[in-house]
Design an enzyme around this catalytic site. Structure first.
Site, PDB file in Angstrom:
ATOM      1  NE  ARG A 135      -3.537   0.149   2.611  1.00  0.00           N
ATOM      2  CZ  ARG A 135      -3.538   0.913   3.706  1.00  0.00           C
ATOM      3  NH1 ARG A 135      -2.832   0.584   4.746  1.00  0.00           N
ATOM      4  NH2 ARG A 135      -4.249   2.018   3.753  1.00  0.00           N
ATOM      5  CE  LYS A 199       1.621  -4.818   6.757  1.00  0.00           C
ATOM      6  NZ  LYS A 199       1.255  -3.601   6.055  1.00  0.00           N
ATOM      7  NE  ARG A 335      -3.163  10.671  19.586  1.00  0.00           N
ATOM      8  CZ  ARG A 335      -3.962  11.335  20.429  1.00  0.00           C
ATOM      9  NH1 ARG A 335      -3.455  12.214  21.264  1.00  0.00           N
ATOM     10  NH2 ARG A 335      -5.250  11.111  20.425  1.00  0.00           N
TER      11      ARG A 335
HETATM   12  C1  BTN Z   1       0.616  -3.801   2.414  1.00  0.00           C
HETATM   13  O1  BTN Z   1       1.344  -2.858   2.062  1.00  0.00           O
HETATM   14  O2  BTN Z   1       0.359  -4.007   3.607  1.00  0.00           O
HETATM   15  C2  BTN Z   1       0.023  -4.719   1.369  1.00  0.00           C
HETATM   16  C3  BTN Z   1       1.046  -5.737   0.905  1.00  0.00           C
HETATM   17  C4  BTN Z   1       0.495  -6.677  -0.171  1.00  0.00           C
HETATM   18  C5  BTN Z   1       1.564  -7.612  -0.683  1.00  0.00           C
HETATM   19  C6  BTN Z   1       1.016  -8.669  -1.603  1.00  0.00           C
HETATM   20  S1  BTN Z   1       2.144 -10.003  -1.883  1.00  0.00           S
HETATM   21  C7  BTN Z   1       1.107 -10.639  -3.126  1.00  0.00           C
HETATM   22  C8  BTN Z   1       0.560  -9.454  -3.899  1.00  0.00           C
HETATM   23  N1  BTN Z   1       1.466  -9.074  -4.955  1.00  0.00           N
HETATM   24  C9  BTN Z   1       1.974  -7.864  -4.775  1.00  0.00           C
HETATM   25  O3  BTN Z   1       2.782  -7.305  -5.536  1.00  0.00           O
HETATM   26  N2  BTN Z   1       1.501  -7.327  -3.633  1.00  0.00           N
HETATM   27  C10 BTN Z   1       0.568  -8.228  -2.978  1.00  0.00           C
END
Ligand code: BTN
Length: 342
Positions: A135, A199, A335
């Site tokens: 993201r 995470k 926070r």
């Molecule tokens: C995030 O940023 O939290 C979302 C990460 C999503 C990663 C997955 S791995 C499979 C799929 N292919 C990608 O290029 N991204 C998603």
């Protein structure tokens, strides 16, 4: 099964012994000599060495010990399309073709490209993903063998509820399926999967078409199964791995892939008819920040408040000065007590 090659490919290597084939001989974590590997594959020691170097260049932790040979630093269950299809048939009775790649840049990118040319519903996973998308334009780091990278291409007809909340609904579906495996899962708005506040995985939803449909979406999930240094170093935030919660069970990559693919497909089906509404209470059950002082990071501002869950569209409810504000985007952070505005 490795067959003895009888011709050579462009790289000068026997075509019958590709990198994945060699990997199959190394994944059980036992040492095998270059001679033994070469014999099993019908190639020379030099060809084995060349392939080992290629795999290492892709980040695979292959150990070489003089007098003992080569092995993968830890055993890995390789992704296997037949095994996943069998597991998938047991948990998802409808057709969901799932393809396994050995290596690609991004499973989301590939499925987006296919969606643009009219491809039907399908899933894609890969052993090695070199340019995973996260993201907010971030990279998603997926070291070999210790993560799952899965994307599902889904098609929606006209959607009365629009696509708002889809990524949260998927997070709920995946959280519930991991919980059924015994994992303790938390969610951070909008769709991060966490274990003990760190995470564990992330979801990226990308759209082709109109948000009110008909449209195609590519839902990508990355899940840490075993945390290694490379994930910890590049994620920029505390990370967790599924094996911390469910131990050895996290190594069953084919089974987990099937279950997560099924969870995503089932979520899409329910979302298509009912929108986010039935997922709202279910999302709240996993809400890590419920009632906590948070800061919502936006491109040009930071908004402080108390997290009060999500509404029927999946928007964040943020309490500020006794009023509830509805927020549709941003990156949420807890926070800290030492924060003067907390
Ligand atoms: C995030 O940023 O939290 C979302 C990460 C999503 C990663 C997955 S791995 C499979 C799929 N292919 C990608 O290029 N991204 C998603």
């Amino acid at each position: 099964m490795v067959t003895a090659p009888n011709f050579r490919d462009k790289a000068g290597l026997p075509a019958g012994l590709r990198t994945r084939d060699l990997l199959e001989l190394l994944v059980d974590g036992r040492f095998r000599s270059g001679d033994a590997l070469g014999e099993a594959a019908g190639v020379s020691r030099a060809a084995v060495w060349k392939l080992v170097e290629q795999l290492r260049a892709k980040g695979l932790p292959i150990e070489a010990v003089k007098g003992r040979g080569y092995r993968l630093a830890r055993p890995v269950e390789l992704l296997d399309a037949t095994a996943i299809a069998a597991e998938l048939a047991a948990v998802y009775p409808e057709a969901l073709p799932l393809e396994v790649l050995f290596e690609c840049d991004s499973t989301n990118r590939i499925l987006l490209e296919r969606a643009r040319t009219g491809a039907a519903v399908q899933a894609l996973t890969t052993e090695i993903q070199s340019a995973g998308r996260g993201r907010w334009g971030r990279n998603w780091v997926a070291p070999f063998g210790s993560t799952l990278c899965l994307s599902v291409l889904w098609r929606f007809p006209v959607l009365a509820h629009g696509l708002a909340g889809l990524s949260l609904a998927v997070a709920v579906g995946v959280a519930e399926s991991l919980e059924a495996e015994g994992a303790a899962i938390q969610l951070k708005w909008p769709n991060d999967l966490l274990f003990e506040g760190r995470k564990l995985g992330g979801i990226l939803v990308e759209i082709v078409g109109e948000v009110e449909g008909p449209c195609a979406v590519v839902i990508g999930i990355g899940l840490n199964l075993e945390a290694g240094e490379s994930i910890a170093a590049q994620a920029g935030q505390p990370v967790a791995a599924l094996n911390e919660s469910i131990g050895e069970r996290a190594r069953a990559r084919n089974n987990l892939t099937a279950r997560i693919a099924a969870a995503i497909a089932n979520t899409c089906k329910q979302f298509e008819t009912e929108g986010f509404s039935p997922f709202s209470q279910r999302w709240q059950r996993y809400d890590l920040f419920a009632g906590a002082p948070v800061v919502l990071i936006l491109p040009n501002e930071e908004v402080r408040g108390i997290a009060r869950g999500v509404d029927e569209r999946g928007a964040l409810l943020l309490e500020r000065n006794g009023e509830l504000e509805v927020r549709f985007s941003g990156d949420l952070q807890l926070r800290l007590r030492r924060d003067p505005a907390a």
